[in-house]
Structure formats: C-alpha cells, structure tokens
Design a protein around this motif. Structure first.
Motif, PDB file in Angstrom:
ATOM      1  N   ILE A  81      60.514  -5.844 -17.187  1.00 44.90           N
ATOM      2  CA  ILE A  81      61.760  -5.079 -17.079  1.00 44.90           C
ATOM      3  C   ILE A  81      62.762  -5.667 -17.943  1.00 44.90           C
ATOM      4  O   ILE A  81      63.205  -6.841 -17.744  1.00 44.90           O
ATOM      5  CB  ILE A  81      61.961  -5.021 -15.521  1.00 44.90           C
ATOM      6  N   PRO A  82      63.467  -5.081 -18.873  1.00 41.72           N
ATOM      7  CA  PRO A  82      64.512  -5.529 -19.792  1.00 41.72           C
ATOM      8  C   PRO A  82      65.752  -5.652 -18.952  1.00 41.72           C
ATOM      9  O   PRO A  82      66.067  -5.233 -18.111  1.00 41.72           O
ATOM     10  CB  PRO A  82      64.704  -4.538 -20.726  1.00 41.72           C
ATOM     11  N   PHE A  83      66.647  -6.436 -19.648  1.00 41.66           N
ATOM     12  CA  PHE A  83      67.999  -6.681 -19.165  1.00 41.66           C
ATOM     13  C   PHE A  83      67.799  -7.390 -17.662  1.00 41.66           C
ATOM     14  O   PHE A  83      68.933  -6.993 -16.924  1.00 41.66           O
ATOM     15  CB  PHE A  83      68.874  -5.428 -19.227  1.00 41.66           C
ATOM     16  N   SER A  84      66.929  -8.002 -17.333  1.00 49.23           N
ATOM     17  CA  SER A  84      66.906  -8.689 -15.986  1.00 49.23           C
ATOM     18  C   SER A  84      67.139 -10.185 -15.954  1.00 49.23           C
ATOM     19  O   SER A  84      67.406 -10.628 -16.869  1.00 49.23           O
ATOM     20  CB  SER A  84      65.470  -8.676 -15.770  1.00 49.23           C
ATOM     21  N   LEU A  85      67.780 -10.326 -14.749  1.00 49.06           N
ATOM     22  CA  LEU A  85      67.981 -11.813 -14.187  1.00 49.06           C
ATOM     23  C   LEU A  85      66.469 -12.091 -13.508  1.00 49.06           C
ATOM     24  O   LEU A  85      66.255 -11.401 -12.500  1.00 49.06           O
ATOM     25  CB  LEU A  85      69.180 -11.985 -13.411  1.00 49.06           C
ATOM     26  N   VAL A  86      65.977 -13.352 -13.733  1.00 49.14           N
ATOM     27  CA  VAL A  86      64.936 -13.802 -13.026  1.00 49.14           C
ATOM     28  C   VAL A  86      65.173 -15.204 -12.277  1.00 49.14           C
ATOM     29  O   VAL A  86      65.827 -16.125 -12.887  1.00 49.14           O
ATOM     30  CB  VAL A  86      63.600 -14.185 -14.042  1.00 49.14           C
ATOM     31  N   LEU A  87      64.787 -15.078 -11.120  1.00 54.83           N
ATOM     32  CA  LEU A  87      65.087 -16.053 -10.151  1.00 54.83           C
ATOM     33  C   LEU A  87      63.965 -16.793  -9.430  1.00 54.83           C
ATOM     34  O   LEU A  87      63.260 -16.141  -8.931  1.00 54.83           O
ATOM     35  CB  LEU A  87      66.419 -15.628  -9.072  1.00 54.83           C
TER      36      LEU A  87
END
Length: 733
Positions: free
Chosen positions: A413-419
């Motif tokens: 998924i583009p433009f994502s923040l991964v936490l």
C-alpha cells in the motif's frame, strides 16, 4: 617473500607494453592516438640541454625529450627524465587555484614517459609515469602517479592476456554475487537495473556482457590522462586513473583503477583522506573527508562525504551519502543518507529516498546464507532506529516508524505509515499517511528533487511526481486491499455473518459499498489485512475510511492534471490522444518509468541484437522518454475513468467540465493541507519552548508567512484555477 625485480636502469621508462606489439607498431602507438599533438614537438637545442643540466636535470637520453617551440628550459629544475617525454609550452607565469600559487614548469620530480600540454605545473612528484597531462594542469606534492599497461580505469573488462579471475564486478542487490554486473564508464541507473534483474534470461545477460566488452579496447598500452585545468595536490597514490577536465583532487590517500569524469560544466572533486579503488565517478561528483569506496559507480552529481563507505554499490544521480555504510546496493537517483549509524545492505532503493539515523536496512539474521534482498519503491523513508530484515518489499512512499521489525515485510500500500505496535503485538499500517498528516513533506519532496536535478546529461527522464503511473497503479492495488479487508471485517461481526459462503468478489463488493456509502460504520471496524508480514500476529489497517476516498480523489486529480499539462487544443484532440487509453503495469527502470509492454519490447530488441550496445540502449531510453508524456496521459485518463466508472466511449465534455471544476476543490484541499501540516510546527509548544518568543523562532527557522514553498503552492493554485477556466472556455466544455 616479496618479489622484488631488479632490471637495468636503462629500461626505466621503456617497454611499457609487456605483451607482443602489433606488427609495425612501437610501444607509443596508443599513446600517440590519445595525444595527437606529437607533430608540434621538436628535439631539444644544444643550449637547452646545457641549461637543463645546469638546473640539475637528468635524462637517460636527451634525444628522447621533445619540446614545443615556446619551451623555456629555465622552468625545468631538479627533474629526472626516463623514456620519451614531450613537453609543451612553458612560459614565465604562475598558476593560481584556491590560493595555491605555483610557477609554471617541472620541478623536483621523477618523470617516466609522459606528455605535457601547455603551461603545466608539476611540483614535487616523486614518481610520475605514463601519463598525459593537458593544458594548465597543476600536479603538486604527489608521492606516486602511474599507469600500468593493463589499466582499465575502473571498467569491468579484461585486457589482452588477462585471466577471467582478474575481472572487476559489482555485486549489486545481493551479497552472494548472484546479481553481479560489470561496471563501465557511462553506466546509467537503468543499465544497472536491467542487468541485475532477469537473471534467468541467459540471452539477455550475455548481451549486456557483450555490450560492455565491445565498448572498450582490450589492447594494452593506454596512458592515464589528466584533462585541461585539473588540479591535483597533496595526494599519496594515484594509479591507473584517468581524469577529465577541471577536476580537483586534494589530499587523497589512494586512488586506483578509476575513471573520474569532469568537465567545465560539471566539475568533480575528491578531497582529503579518501581511498577509492575500482570505480567510476560521474560528472559533477564530490567525494571528500575520509570516504572509502571499492567496486562502485557514482552517477553524475552524486556525493560521498564524511567517512562514508560505499562497497559493491551503484549510487544514482543527485544522491548523497554521508558517514554511513552501504554495501551491495543499487540506489536510484535522489537518495539521501546522512548518519554514521545508518546501514544499507543488499537492497534495491528506487529513488527519492531518505535513510534516518540508526536505520539498519538489510539484516541476514533470519537466513542461513548471505542471499537476502530488500526492494523499496520511490520515496522510501525508514525512520529513526528502524531495523528491517531480508526479504522485504515496500510500495512507493512508505514511511516506517521507529522499531525493530523482526519479520519480513511486504507493504504493498503506497503512501503508508508502518508501525510496529509492541504493546498490542500488531503491525499497523496507515494508508495515505502522507496526505492526511504531512502533505507539506510529500509535495515538497517532488518539488525539491526537480529543483536539485543538476544532470547535464538527461538521457533518462526521471519521474519525481508523487502521482505517477507507478504509485497510481499501487493505489489501485491498495483500493482492492482496503475493500477486501473492510468486507471481511464487516462479515466477521456476528450479526453480519452471511448464511452462505461468500466469494472474494462478494466480500470486495460489500467493502466498497461500506467505504463509499457508510464511512462512519467503517471507522468503527477493526480492519485486518493478510500477506504483509511473515508472522502469525495480526496486521491492522488504520483510518481506512479516510484513506480510501482520498486515494480515489487523488487518482482523479492525477488524470485531470495530465489532461491539463498535455497542451491539447481541443477536446477532439484529447480524444484522439487517448483513444487507446488503458491501465497496466509500469516499471521503474533506474528512475525512468516505462510501461510493462515497452520494457518487454526493449528486452526483445536487446536479445535480437536490434539494440547492439550501450549507446543504442541509451538512445532507446531517450526515445521512451519522449513518448512518456503520451503514455502517461493515456494511463492517467484510463485511471480516472476507472475510478469514475465511466467507459472511454462515454467520456463527454460535460463530464470533463464537471471533473475540472471538482479538481479545484482537491487542489485547494492539498494547498491548505500543505500549509496546515507545516503550521503545526509553529503551534506546537514543544517546538516553541527553545525560543524566547515567536519573533526569535521566526528569526531562527523563518516565518511561516515567508515560507517560499508554501507561497509557491499558493501561486500555483491560482494558476491552476485560471488554467481550468481557460480550458473550459477554449474547449467550450
């Protein structure tokens, strides 16, 4: 025991080529091809020989010293000549560069078989052997500067009589050498990318090797060259290095087997403490302060500084690496990495990327061998102290929050923040993070890389816009993922469970319905995804109800913006340009985007030898670049129509007029969000607490009102509105 060879002093400066010479050729035949001024030299006059001897010069044979008519023997002192030496004009001047002022001439140096242009400065060179120096070159305080007869100047070729084991290769993208390529002068990011991919295609791989072999002469005996006005001072060892014009080398420890491209328009510089071996340095590059680089290519206008280590890697145009360590990596243009505790290994990084402090990209602790890889799309940004392991893959503009990611990741998924939420033991992904929370950064990212693109040779058309075919295709993938995940989350609730088993299509349909018609209901769901982490724990998608409509709106804007920039004179002309509009897979080939069909055709031409060398392939890149605007327009319109669920045949002037008007609202939202995301920094009390008042803060960081980028976006919004009105009026929509 060291093998010390003892030969007659009379041999010094002669017999440069150790293999058999071609019939009728002497050892200087390639030297004469490189330096076509030999007819401008004459033998020394007797009084000139006397003057040279008086000035404490010596030669094994004065008849082997040739000079120009403007030669001044008083400007040659304390030098020892061996072999044939040709000296150009020497006049009573001094040359000055950066406050270094030295008289023209040759002083205190040992010189073997060299050619000199006009008004050179050679001071205190302990050993200068088999070099050709251009006009007004300065070489001062160098321990050793020599060329061997088998010099390859960083190119991955073999000279006559050399064994295959002596070939220099770069082990890109993978530590086990399975994606090795042969470096060569002029290698573009696209070349490196194509060569490292498709390793099962033997015919294609053989062609790439053949391209490189035939591009360079295998004959022994080429001299190292230093171009006009280049300055070399206070260096220790320079061996088998060829240098362009206007270069500046100062204080380097060791430079070996290199091509250093430089020109008056794109000057290259190498500074103190650097040790560079087996590499190609492009035009306009800067390398300084203790850099170590081995088996590498630096594309034009890239930088290495402050102790950076670059090994078995390709660094793309307009990229900068400071302090840290980069191994076995292929890096596309516009990469930033500035921290000593950053580590990048065995990765393909596709540009517009930024590595934060403490980031460790590429750990093999999950593997039994050094064969892992990481692939990251444009705009990759691993945050502070991020640790990632092989194998992982990331969509465009992925931001990874601080954390130790113990499992392999596939974030599509583009433009994502991964936490990495250790408290809940979940991987959490926020699609569209950049648009919702940091529009300023994502917009400025595109703007600044266009502004900083200093390439003088733009053979490859590099895409910097965040809304482009590669990222938009990933947004379509993300829409499907979100629809499926929402549908599953809905049916997972007890009262919503279906009485019969549903197909994937049914689930997606329900998810789309909820996302478009009941976003408030979606906001209450716990939405889980699959296939994004190689672990048994849950992966949760955040704020899907906001990201989904935002992705759709931006895809429409992508279509409208491309229609507006196409410069068509009428709606009929637009229809003619988009009659074959369709979506499809796109590839990032060294920063240049091209359709999958285009790439397939390109590879077929290479296999069939219709493209028979690197220059022809570079011409093909340029041709593809010329077609890019048209290809992108067709893709953009197809994407927009798919989101709007309108067939191409039903695309009317009325619809276009409405969508143009709607796009103004989207642009207003983007412009407002750019300011809003930056404004937070001025309102946050923790940001402000180090300043006595707002006036001091503005003096230090600049005021929000005077932010040039924000003001530029406001101006662009006004121009956008005017352009929309103009198109509507001129096209009579």
């Amino acid at each position: 025991m060291n093998k010390i060879q003892k030969r007659p002093l009379s041999d010094l400066g002669y017999n440069f080529i150790e293999t058999t010479l071609p019939k009728g050729k002497d050892e200087y035949y390639l030297r004469n091809e490189q330096w076509n001024r030999q007819d401008q030299y004459r033998n020394l006059f007797a009084y000139e020989v006397e003057a040279l001897v008086r000035n404490d010069n010596s030669s094994d044979d004065w008849n082997k010293i040739f000079v120009s008519n403007e030669f001044n023997p008083q400007l040659v002192q304390h030098c020892h000549f061996f072999g044939m030496v040709r000296i150009g004009k020497l006049e009573p001047y001094y040359l000055e560069f950066h406050n270094l002022r030295l008289p023209v001439g040759l002083y205190n140096s040992t010189i073997c078989a060299c050619d000199f242009g006009d008004n050179v400065v050679v001071h205190n060179v302990n050993y200068l052997s088999h070099y050709i120096l251009g006009n007004e070159v300065i070489v001062a305080n160098v321990n050793e500067m020599a060329t061997t007869d088998y010099a390859k100047f960083g190119n991955g070729i073999l000279k006559e009589g050399e064994a295959e084991g002596g070939r220099i290769v770069m082990e890109l993208c993978n530590e086990n050498g399975g994606r090795s390529v042969m470096p060569f002068d002029g290698m573009l990011p696209g070349d490196a990318y194509l060569w490292t991919r498709y390793r099962d295609d033997q015919q294609l791989q053989q062609q790439f090797k053949a391209f490189t072999e035939k591009q360079f002469d295998k004959r022994r005996g080429y001299y190292g060259m230093v171009g006009d006005r280049s300055v070399i001072k206070n260096c220790k060892i320079i061996k088998d290095v060829t240098i362009g014009t206007d270069a500046y080398l100062k204080g380097a420890n060791k430079l070996k087997n290199l091509t250093i491209n430089s020109s008056s328009e794109a000057k290259s510089q190498i500074g103190e403490g650097c040790e560079l071996v087996n590499g190609i340095i492009g035009y306009g590059c800067r390398v300084f302060y203790g850099v170590k680089a081995v088996r590498f290519v630096m594309a034009s206008h890239s930088q290495l500084k402050y102790g950076a280590r670059l090994i078995n890697s390709y660094l793309g145009n307009n990229a900068t690496i400071s302090c840290c360590e980069v191994l076995n990596s292929l890096i596309f243009p516009a990469h930033e990495q500035h921290h000593n505790n950053s580590f990048l290994c065995a990765a393909l990084i596709m540009g517009q990327s930024n590595m934060a402090a403490g980031a460790t990209i590429g750990s093999n602790h999950n593997s039994r061998g050094a064969d892992g890889e990481i692939i990251a799309g444009r705009g990759f940004w691993p945050g502070l102290c991020v640790s990632l392991k092989h194998n992982s893959r990331f969509a465009c503009f992925t931001l990874i929050s601080k954390g130790n990611y113990m499992s392999e990741l596939h974030i599509n998924i583009p433009f994502s923040l991964v936490l990495n939420d250790e408290h809940d033991n979940r991987l959490k992904i926020m699609p569209g993070y950049w648009f919702m929370h940091n529009m300023y950064a994502i917009a400025r990212n595109s703007w600044k890389y266009v502004d900083r693109d200093k390439r003088t040779d733009k053979t490859q058309l590099i895409e910097y816009d965040y809304l482009a075919p590669d990222s938009v295709e990933e947004m379509f993938t993300a829409l499907q993922i979100m629809e499926t995940a929402v549908g599953k989350a809905w049916y997972a609730i007890e009262e919503n469970r279906p009485k019969k088993e549903l197909t994937e299509k049914d689930i997606r349909k329900k998810g789309k319905e909820l996302l478009t018609e009941q976003p408030e209901a979606v906001a209450q769901l716990t939405i889980l995804a699959t296939g994004m982490e190689n672990s048994s724990r849950e992966v949760q998608l955040l704020k899907v109800h906001k990201a989904y409509p935002l992705f759709r709106e931006l895809i429409v804007l992508y279509g409208i913006r491309n229609i507006m920039s196409a410069g068509k004179p009428s709606f009929l002309a637009l229809q003619a340009a988009i009659k074959s509009a369709k979506r499809g897979e796109w590839h990032n080939v060294g920063g240049q985007l091209m359709k999958a069909d285009t790439l397939t055709l390109l590879k077929n031409k290479i296999r069939k030898n219709k493209i028979s060398g690197w220059p022809q392939l570079h011409d093909a890149y340029a041709e593809i670049g010329r077609e890019y605007a048209s290809d992108k327009l067709q893709h953009a319109v197809a994407a927009m129509l798919e989101i709007k669920d309108v067939p191409l045949k039903n695309f009317t002037t009325a619809l276009l007029a409405q969508w143009l008007e709607d796009s103004i609202q989207t642009m207003e939202w983007i412009t407002a969000n750019i300011r809003r995301s930056r404004e937070k920094d001025y309102q946050n009390p923790f940001r402000k607490m180090t300043y006595e008042n707002d006036q001091e803060m503005n003096a230090v960081v600049g005021s929000l009102e005077n932010n040039s980028f924000i003001n530029e976006t406001l101006n662009e919004l006004g121009e956008y509105k005017n352009r929309v009105r103009q198109i509507i009026n001129e096209w009579e929509l």
